[in-house]
Enzyme design. Structure first.
Site, PDB file in Angstrom:
ATOM      1  N   SER A  65       0.826  -1.216   0.000  1.00 19.06           N
ATOM      2  CA  SER A  65       0.000   0.000   0.000  1.00 19.06           C
ATOM      3  C   SER A  65       0.861   1.268   0.000  1.00 19.06           C
ATOM      4  CB  SER A  65      -0.916   0.009   1.222  1.00 19.06           C
ATOM      5  OG  SER A  65      -1.703  -1.155   1.238  1.00 19.06           O
TER       6      SER A  65
HETATM    7  N1  SAM Z   1      -0.465  -3.966   3.958  1.00 27.11           N
HETATM    8  C1  SAM Z   1       0.092  -4.750   2.898  1.00 27.11           C
HETATM    9  C2  SAM Z   1       1.524  -4.373   2.664  1.00 27.11           C
HETATM   10  O1  SAM Z   1       2.030  -3.525   3.389  1.00 27.11           O
HETATM   11  O2  SAM Z   1       2.139  -4.940   1.765  1.00 27.11           O
HETATM   12  C3  SAM Z   1      -0.709  -4.571   1.652  1.00 27.11           C
HETATM   13  C4  SAM Z   1      -1.560  -5.702   1.380  1.00 27.11           C
HETATM   14  S1  SAM Z   1      -2.348  -5.785  -0.175  1.00 27.11           S
HETATM   15  C5  SAM Z   1      -3.051  -4.207  -0.461  1.00 27.11           C
HETATM   16  C6  SAM Z   1      -3.778  -6.779   0.327  1.00 27.11           C
HETATM   17  C7  SAM Z   1      -3.428  -8.215   0.641  1.00 27.11           C
HETATM   18  O3  SAM Z   1      -4.610  -8.861   1.130  1.00 27.11           O
HETATM   19  C8  SAM Z   1      -2.990  -9.027  -0.579  1.00 27.11           C
HETATM   20  O4  SAM Z   1      -1.729  -9.593  -0.340  1.00 27.11           O
HETATM   21  C9  SAM Z   1      -4.065 -10.101  -0.702  1.00 27.11           C
HETATM   22  O5  SAM Z   1      -3.578 -11.343  -1.187  1.00 27.11           O
HETATM   23  C10 SAM Z   1      -4.553 -10.196   0.722  1.00 27.11           C
HETATM   24  N2  SAM Z   1      -5.874 -10.809   0.891  1.00 27.11           N
HETATM   25  C11 SAM Z   1      -6.998 -10.661   0.136  1.00 27.11           C
HETATM   26  N3  SAM Z   1      -8.005 -11.403   0.645  1.00 27.11           N
HETATM   27  C12 SAM Z   1      -7.510 -12.014   1.751  1.00 27.11           C
HETATM   28  C13 SAM Z   1      -8.072 -12.893   2.719  1.00 27.11           C
HETATM   29  N4  SAM Z   1      -9.343 -13.318   2.677  1.00 27.11           N
HETATM   30  N5  SAM Z   1      -7.269 -13.332   3.713  1.00 27.11           N
HETATM   31  C14 SAM Z   1      -5.978 -12.943   3.806  1.00 27.11           C
HETATM   32  N6  SAM Z   1      -5.392 -12.110   2.921  1.00 27.11           N
HETATM   33  C15 SAM Z   1      -6.154 -11.645   1.909  1.00 27.11           C
END
Ligand code: SAM
Length: 221
Positions: A65
């Site tokens: 993000s």
């Molecule tokens: N805060 C993170 C960083 O600093 O890198 C950014 C994360 S990214 C915007 C969102 C993440 O949520 C992705 O890696 C995605 O695979 C994960 N995600 C989506 N649905 C999910 C779920 N049901 N359980 C766990 N992770 C999930």
């Protein structure tokens, strides 16, 4: 416990220009984001843009993000240092590392094994020993470790996931983006106070979808 970080001029500039000049007033959040080496969490080919004012691709259609969004969500958690925090969406592990600086312990869930493994390796190399990681559908939370003082979701949910509200401790705060992942979403802050749950809508935002039993179906993309 992570050893003290060497000065990182790029992180200092990022905090000054992108956080201090906006509305990130929490000194602990600013200090944590100066200390965590963000460039280690982006793929090697993107290191030159690691501290830029936008999200960066980390593969598998996911992103680390934007620094400001990490700061804004972390600030909304109002961490004082003693909290047990659940993070859904480990992604690169960057926000996990920021949270680990600011609370007692972090439990973080990622659904894509390859991202979870990479994040685990970097966090271990940094010496973040107050972090537990799990590869699973985080929309169901982490019931065995509940309740949590704080919960942060870094992917957009269609609505506030009921399992996460039920795993929030009294006086707890849950921060997450809610809305259609193809369009704009809103940051939502959920509080549990004396058993009552309140929901406050905050700024507009744009996140990848939360995919899972209390999120969007995998077939939706
Ligand atoms: N805060 C993170 C960083 O600093 O890198 C950014 C994360 S990214 C915007 C969102 C993440 O949520 C992705 O890696 C995605 O695979 C994960 N995600 C989506 N649905 C999910 C779920 N049901 N359980 C766990 N992770 C999930």
């Amino acid at each position: 416990m992570r050893p003290p970080a060497a000065r990182n001029p790029e992180a200092e500039r990022m905090v000054h220009l992108q956080l201090e000049q906006r509305d990130i007033t929490d000194q602990r959040v600013r200090a944590a984001m100066r200390a965590v080496p963000r460039h280690l969490f982006v793929p090697p080919g993107s290191r030159s843009s690691a501290y830029d004012d936008h999200p960066v691709s980390i593969g598998r259609g996911q992103t680390i993000s934007q620094p400001y969004m990490v700061a804004l969500m972390t600030q909304a958690l109002e961490l004082r240092g003693r909290e047990r925090v659940l993070e859904i969406g480990t992604g690169s592990g960057y926000q996990t590392a920021v949270l680990a600086e600011l609370c007692a312990a972090v439990w973080s869930v990622e659904r894509i094994p390859e991202l979870a493994e990479r994040a685990a390796r970097i966090l271990a190399e940094l010496g973040d020993d107050n972090v537990a990681l799990r590869t699973a559908d985080g929309s169901a939370g982490w019931p065995e470790e509940a309740p949590f003082d704080r919960i942060v979701v870094t992917a957009a949910a269609p609505s506030v996931p009921a399992p996460l509200v039920s795993q929030l401790a009294d006086n707890g705060v849950l921060v997450l983006p809610v809305g259609d992942w193809r369009r704009a979403q809103e940051l939502v802050i959920v509080r549990r106070t004396a058993g009552a749950v309140s929901v406050e809508r905050s700024v507009g935002c744009r996140f990848v979808p939360l995919i899972g039993s209390a999120g969007f179906p995998d077939t939706d993309r």
